[in-house]
Scaffold this active site. Structure first.
Site, PDB file in Angstrom:
ATOM      1  N   ARG A 131       0.810  -1.228   0.000  1.00  0.00           N
ATOM      2  CA  ARG A 131       0.000   0.000   0.000  1.00  0.00           C
ATOM      3  C   ARG A 131       0.843   1.278   0.000  1.00  0.00           C
ATOM      4  O   ARG A 131       0.323   2.372  -0.215  1.00  0.00           O
ATOM      5  CB  ARG A 131      -0.906   0.010   1.235  1.00  0.00           C
ATOM      6  CG  ARG A 131      -1.795  -1.205   1.395  1.00  0.00           C
ATOM      7  CD  ARG A 131      -2.924  -1.199   0.387  1.00  0.00           C
ATOM      8  NE  ARG A 131      -3.816  -2.316   0.600  1.00  0.00           N
ATOM      9  CZ  ARG A 131      -4.891  -2.272   1.406  1.00  0.00           C
ATOM     10  NH1 ARG A 131      -5.187  -1.179   2.053  1.00  0.00           N
ATOM     11  NH2 ARG A 131      -5.662  -3.322   1.517  1.00  0.00           N
ATOM     12  N   HIS A 161       0.280  -3.937   6.752  1.00  0.00           N
ATOM     13  CA  HIS A 161       0.825  -2.616   7.070  1.00  0.00           C
ATOM     14  C   HIS A 161       1.954  -2.780   8.084  1.00  0.00           C
ATOM     15  O   HIS A 161       1.980  -3.754   8.840  1.00  0.00           O
ATOM     16  CB  HIS A 161      -0.243  -1.718   7.711  1.00  0.00           C
ATOM     17  CG  HIS A 161      -1.262  -1.185   6.751  1.00  0.00           C
ATOM     18  ND1 HIS A 161      -2.603  -1.444   6.865  1.00  0.00           N
ATOM     19  CD2 HIS A 161      -1.126  -0.382   5.668  1.00  0.00           C
ATOM     20  CE1 HIS A 161      -3.260  -0.824   5.885  1.00  0.00           C
ATOM     21  NE2 HIS A 161      -2.386  -0.175   5.143  1.00  0.00           N
ATOM     22  N   CYS A 248      -5.858   1.414  13.695  1.00  0.00           N
ATOM     23  CA  CYS A 248      -6.490   1.894  12.451  1.00  0.00           C
ATOM     24  C   CYS A 248      -7.797   2.624  12.678  1.00  0.00           C
ATOM     25  O   CYS A 248      -8.230   3.394  11.831  1.00  0.00           O
ATOM     26  CB  CYS A 248      -6.828   0.755  11.499  1.00  0.00           C
ATOM     27  SG  CYS A 248      -5.801  -0.647  11.590  1.00  0.00           S
TER      28      CYS A 248
HETATM   29  C1  CIR Z   1      -7.941  -2.511   4.154  1.00  0.00           C
HETATM   30  O1  CIR Z   1      -7.528  -3.519   3.594  1.00  0.00           O
HETATM   31  O2  CIR Z   1      -7.640  -1.384   3.779  1.00  0.00           O
HETATM   32  C2  CIR Z   1      -8.883  -2.667   5.327  1.00  0.00           C
HETATM   33  N1  CIR Z   1      -9.621  -3.873   5.187  1.00  0.00           N
HETATM   34  C3  CIR Z   1      -8.112  -2.719   6.616  1.00  0.00           C
HETATM   35  C4  CIR Z   1      -7.285  -1.517   6.893  1.00  0.00           C
HETATM   36  C5  CIR Z   1      -6.613  -1.633   8.193  1.00  0.00           C
HETATM   37  N2  CIR Z   1      -5.766  -0.528   8.444  1.00  0.00           N
HETATM   38  C6  CIR Z   1      -4.584  -0.626   9.061  1.00  0.00           C
HETATM   39  O3  CIR Z   1      -4.107  -1.713   9.332  1.00  0.00           O
HETATM   40  N3  CIR Z   1      -3.936   0.503   9.295  1.00  0.00           N
END
Ligand code: CIR
Length: 253
Positions: A131, A161, A248
Protein backbone atom coordinates in the site's frame (compact mmCIF):
# COMPACT_ATOMS: atom_id res chain seq x y z
CA UNK A 1 0.44 13.55 25.21
CA UNK A 2 -2.56 13.24 22.95
CA UNK A 3 -5.67 15.32 23.61
CA UNK A 4 -7.96 14.52 20.70
CA UNK A 5 -9.01 11.73 18.38
CA UNK A 6 -11.01 11.39 15.20
CA UNK A 7 -12.99 8.24 14.50
CA UNK A 8 -15.54 7.38 11.83
CA UNK A 9 -18.73 5.37 12.43
CA UNK A 10 -18.60 2.01 10.60
CA UNK A 11 -20.87 1.86 7.54
CA UNK A 12 -23.15 -1.06 6.61
CA UNK A 13 -21.05 -1.67 3.50
CA UNK A 14 -18.17 -2.59 5.85
CA UNK A 15 -19.26 -6.17 5.09
CA UNK A 16 -18.00 -5.71 1.52
CA UNK A 17 -14.58 -4.39 2.53
CA UNK A 18 -11.17 -5.68 1.52
CA UNK A 19 -9.85 -8.51 3.65
CA UNK A 20 -7.30 -11.30 3.64
CA UNK A 21 -8.07 -12.51 7.15
CA UNK A 22 -10.22 -15.53 6.27
CA UNK A 23 -12.18 -15.16 9.50
CA UNK A 24 -15.62 -14.85 7.95
CA UNK A 25 -17.97 -11.89 7.57
CA UNK A 26 -18.22 -9.38 10.40
CA UNK A 27 -21.51 -8.83 12.21
CA UNK A 28 -22.45 -5.19 11.68
CA UNK A 29 -24.31 -4.72 14.97
CA UNK A 30 -21.46 -6.20 17.00
CA UNK A 31 -18.99 -4.05 15.05
CA UNK A 32 -20.98 -0.96 16.06
CA UNK A 33 -20.97 -2.02 19.72
CA UNK A 34 -17.23 -2.65 19.59
CA UNK A 35 -16.69 0.71 17.93
CA UNK A 36 -18.63 2.44 20.71
CA UNK A 37 -16.51 0.71 23.34
CA UNK A 38 -13.39 1.79 21.43
CA UNK A 39 -14.61 5.40 21.69
CA UNK A 40 -15.22 4.87 25.42
CA UNK A 41 -11.64 3.61 25.80
CA UNK A 42 -10.22 6.68 24.02
CA UNK A 43 -12.27 8.91 26.31
CA UNK A 44 -11.05 7.03 29.38
CA UNK A 45 -7.52 7.91 28.22
CA UNK A 46 -8.49 11.58 28.36
CA UNK A 47 -9.12 12.18 24.66
CA UNK A 48 -11.80 14.43 23.26
CA UNK A 49 -13.27 12.24 20.51
CA UNK A 50 -14.90 13.57 17.34
CA UNK A 51 -17.03 10.92 15.64
CA UNK A 52 -17.40 11.46 11.91
CA UNK A 53 -20.42 10.14 10.00
CA UNK A 54 -20.41 6.78 8.22
CA UNK A 55 -19.50 6.83 4.51
CA UNK A 56 -21.43 4.08 2.76
CA UNK A 57 -19.45 4.50 -0.47
CA UNK A 58 -16.25 3.56 1.33
CA UNK A 59 -16.43 0.18 3.11
CA UNK A 60 -13.09 0.64 4.90
CA UNK A 61 -13.67 4.26 5.91
CA UNK A 62 -13.85 3.53 9.65
CA UNK A 63 -10.11 2.73 9.41
CA UNK A 64 -9.33 6.45 9.48
CA UNK A 65 -5.70 6.02 10.45
CA UNK A 66 -4.71 5.10 6.90
CA UNK A 67 -5.76 8.32 5.19
CA UNK A 68 -3.86 10.93 7.18
CA UNK A 69 -0.81 11.42 9.36
CA UNK A 70 -1.35 13.84 12.23
CA UNK A 71 1.70 15.11 14.10
CA UNK A 72 2.01 17.93 16.62
CA UNK A 73 3.65 20.02 13.88
CA UNK A 74 1.59 19.20 10.79
CA UNK A 75 -1.22 17.20 9.17
CA UNK A 76 -0.49 15.25 6.00
CA UNK A 77 -3.14 13.65 3.81
CA UNK A 78 -1.97 10.33 2.40
CA UNK A 79 -2.61 8.71 -0.96
CA UNK A 80 -3.81 5.16 -0.29
CA UNK A 81 -2.32 2.36 -2.31
CA UNK A 82 -5.72 0.65 -2.31
CA UNK A 83 -7.61 2.34 -5.13
CA UNK A 84 -10.97 1.73 -3.48
CA UNK A 85 -9.84 3.82 -0.50
CA UNK A 86 -8.56 6.92 -2.29
CA UNK A 87 -11.89 8.75 -2.11
CA UNK A 88 -11.76 8.63 1.70
CA UNK A 89 -9.04 11.28 1.71
CA UNK A 90 -11.25 14.21 0.75
CA UNK A 91 -13.65 13.30 3.55
CA UNK A 92 -10.99 13.17 6.25
CA UNK A 93 -9.64 16.49 4.97
CA UNK A 94 -12.96 18.17 5.85
CA UNK A 95 -12.60 16.99 9.44
CA UNK A 96 -8.89 17.75 9.80
CA UNK A 97 -9.37 21.32 8.55
CA UNK A 98 -11.14 22.09 11.79
CA UNK A 99 -7.99 21.27 13.78
CA UNK A 100 -5.05 22.15 11.50
CA UNK A 101 -4.86 25.52 9.73
CA UNK A 102 -2.60 24.19 6.97
CA UNK A 103 -2.75 20.70 5.51
CA UNK A 104 0.02 18.99 3.54
CA UNK A 105 -0.64 16.21 1.05
CA UNK A 106 1.07 13.54 -1.02
CA UNK A 107 0.81 15.00 -4.51
CA UNK A 108 2.99 12.70 -6.58
CA UNK A 109 1.67 9.50 -8.07
CA UNK A 110 3.32 7.65 -5.20
CA UNK A 111 1.25 6.02 -2.47
CA UNK A 112 1.22 5.99 1.30
CA UNK A 113 -1.22 4.55 3.84
CA UNK A 114 -0.54 5.74 7.35
CA UNK A 115 -1.03 2.27 8.83
CA UNK A 116 2.50 1.93 7.47
CA UNK A 117 3.79 4.84 9.55
CA UNK A 118 5.05 4.45 13.09
CA UNK A 119 5.94 7.58 15.06
CA UNK A 120 8.92 7.36 17.40
CA UNK A 121 9.31 10.80 18.95
CA UNK A 122 10.26 13.09 16.03
CA UNK A 123 11.04 10.24 13.66
CA UNK A 124 8.63 8.36 11.40
CA UNK A 125 9.33 4.79 10.26
CA UNK A 126 7.55 4.17 6.96
CA UNK A 127 6.95 0.59 5.87
CA UNK A 128 7.21 -0.21 2.18
CA UNK A 129 4.20 -2.47 1.77
CA UNK A 130 1.75 -3.25 -1.00
CA UNK A 131 0.00 0.00 0.00
CA UNK A 132 3.00 2.31 0.46
CA UNK A 133 5.69 2.71 -2.19
CA UNK A 134 9.14 4.38 -2.20
CA UNK A 135 7.89 7.36 -4.20
CA UNK A 136 5.10 8.14 -1.74
CA UNK A 137 7.42 7.54 1.22
CA UNK A 138 10.10 9.85 -0.24
CA UNK A 139 7.56 12.63 -0.68
CA UNK A 140 6.33 12.12 2.86
CA UNK A 141 9.89 12.32 4.22
CA UNK A 142 10.41 15.58 2.29
CA UNK A 143 7.24 17.06 3.81
CA UNK A 144 8.26 15.96 7.31
CA UNK A 145 11.63 17.63 6.76
CA UNK A 146 9.94 21.02 6.41
CA UNK A 147 8.83 20.64 10.02
CA UNK A 148 12.16 19.39 11.39
CA UNK A 149 10.81 15.86 11.52
CA UNK A 150 12.60 12.87 10.01
CA UNK A 151 11.52 9.69 8.30
CA UNK A 152 13.04 6.45 7.07
CA UNK A 153 11.81 3.66 4.83
CA UNK A 154 11.47 0.17 6.26
CA UNK A 155 11.68 -2.84 3.95
CA UNK A 156 8.97 -5.41 4.64
CA UNK A 157 7.43 -8.32 2.80
CA UNK A 158 4.88 -10.22 4.87
CA UNK A 159 2.48 -7.85 6.58
CA UNK A 160 -0.43 -5.74 5.32
CA UNK A 161 0.82 -2.62 7.07
CA UNK A 162 3.93 -1.84 9.13
CA UNK A 163 1.88 -1.47 12.29
CA UNK A 164 0.24 -4.85 11.71
CA UNK A 165 3.44 -6.19 13.23
CA UNK A 166 4.81 -3.31 15.30
CA UNK A 167 3.64 -0.94 18.01
CA UNK A 168 5.79 1.67 19.72
CA UNK A 169 4.77 1.98 23.36
CA UNK A 170 7.13 4.87 24.16
CA UNK A 171 10.09 4.53 26.57
CA UNK A 172 11.96 2.54 23.87
CA UNK A 173 9.47 -0.36 24.19
CA UNK A 174 8.38 -1.95 20.94
CA UNK A 175 5.91 -4.78 20.39
CA UNK A 176 7.07 -6.89 17.47
CA UNK A 177 5.68 -9.74 15.46
CA UNK A 178 7.04 -11.90 12.66
CA UNK A 179 9.51 -10.29 10.29
CA UNK A 180 9.63 -7.18 12.47
CA UNK A 181 11.17 -8.90 15.48
CA UNK A 182 14.51 -9.53 13.84
CA UNK A 183 14.35 -6.54 11.51
CA UNK A 184 17.68 -4.67 11.56
CA UNK A 185 15.97 -1.27 11.76
CA UNK A 186 14.56 -2.04 15.20
CA UNK A 187 17.50 -3.70 16.93
CA UNK A 188 18.07 -0.80 19.33
CA UNK A 189 14.58 -1.04 20.86
CA UNK A 190 13.51 -3.11 23.83
CA UNK A 191 11.60 -5.57 21.64
CA UNK A 192 8.74 -7.58 23.10
CA UNK A 193 7.96 -10.43 20.76
CA UNK A 194 4.30 -11.32 20.28
CA UNK A 195 3.60 -15.03 19.72
CA UNK A 196 2.24 -16.22 16.40
CA UNK A 197 -1.10 -17.26 17.90
CA UNK A 198 -1.51 -13.76 19.35
CA UNK A 199 -0.18 -11.83 16.33
CA UNK A 200 -3.20 -9.52 16.19
CA UNK A 201 -2.15 -8.00 19.55
CA UNK A 202 1.08 -6.70 17.98
CA UNK A 203 -1.12 -3.78 17.01
CA UNK A 204 -1.78 -2.21 20.40
CA UNK A 205 -1.90 1.52 21.09
CA UNK A 206 -0.16 3.69 23.67
CA UNK A 207 -2.28 6.66 24.70
CA UNK A 208 -1.07 8.91 27.50
CA UNK A 209 0.43 6.08 29.55
CA UNK A 210 -2.34 3.54 28.99
CA UNK A 211 -2.01 0.80 26.38
CA UNK A 212 -5.16 -0.29 24.56
CA UNK A 213 -4.86 -4.00 23.81
CA UNK A 214 -7.26 -6.09 21.72
CA UNK A 215 -9.34 -8.38 23.92
CA UNK A 216 -8.52 -12.08 24.00
CA UNK A 217 -4.72 -12.14 23.87
CA UNK A 218 -3.66 -12.94 27.44
CA UNK A 219 0.06 -13.43 26.86
CA UNK A 220 0.43 -10.12 25.05
CA UNK A 221 -1.67 -8.38 27.70
CA UNK A 222 0.49 -9.80 30.46
CA UNK A 223 3.73 -8.83 28.68
CA UNK A 224 2.50 -5.24 28.33
CA UNK A 225 1.45 -5.14 31.99
CA UNK A 226 4.90 -6.44 32.97
CA UNK A 227 6.38 -3.34 31.36
CA UNK A 228 4.45 -1.30 33.91
CA UNK A 229 1.69 0.09 31.71
CA UNK A 230 -1.92 0.48 32.66
CA UNK A 231 -3.92 -1.48 30.08
CA UNK A 232 -7.45 -1.36 28.70
CA UNK A 233 -8.78 -4.26 26.63
CA UNK A 234 -11.07 -3.54 23.68
CA UNK A 235 -13.04 -6.25 21.86
CA UNK A 236 -12.09 -6.05 18.20
CA UNK A 237 -13.23 -9.37 16.69
CA UNK A 238 -15.38 -7.83 13.95
CA UNK A 239 -12.63 -5.45 12.79
CA UNK A 240 -10.05 -8.22 12.93
CA UNK A 241 -12.15 -10.01 10.30
CA UNK A 242 -11.42 -7.02 8.04
CA UNK A 243 -7.67 -6.85 8.78
CA UNK A 244 -8.23 -3.75 10.88
CA UNK A 245 -6.22 -3.32 14.07
CA UNK A 246 -6.75 -1.09 17.09
CA UNK A 247 -4.60 1.72 15.77
CA UNK A 248 -6.49 1.89 12.45
CA UNK A 249 -9.76 2.95 14.04
CA UNK A 250 -8.60 6.41 15.10
CA UNK A 251 -6.35 9.36 14.42
CA UNK A 252 -4.88 10.51 17.69
CA UNK A 253 -3.28 13.93 18.03
C1 CIR B 1 -7.94 -2.51 4.15
O1 CIR B 1 -7.53 -3.52 3.59
O2 CIR B 1 -7.64 -1.38 3.78
C2 CIR B 1 -8.88 -2.67 5.33
N1 CIR B 1 -9.62 -3.87 5.19
C3 CIR B 1 -8.11 -2.72 6.62
C4 CIR B 1 -7.29 -1.52 6.89
C5 CIR B 1 -6.61 -1.63 8.19
N2 CIR B 1 -5.77 -0.53 8.44
C6 CIR B 1 -4.58 -0.63 9.06
O3 CIR B 1 -4.11 -1.71 9.33
N3 CIR B 1 -3.94 0.50 9.30
Amino acid sequence: MFTKALVRTPCRSILKGLTQANLGLPNFDIACEQHQDYINALQECGLQVTELPALEDYPASCFVEDVALLTPQCAILTSPGAESRRGEVQHIEEAIKLFYPKIERINSNGHVEAGDIMMVDNHFCIGLSERTDPKGAAELIAILGKYNLTGSMVEMSELLHLKTGLSYLEDNNLLTFGEMHSHPDFKSFNRIQIDKEEDYAANSVWINGTVLVPKGFPKALNAIKQLGYKTREVAMSEFQKLDGGLSCLSLRF
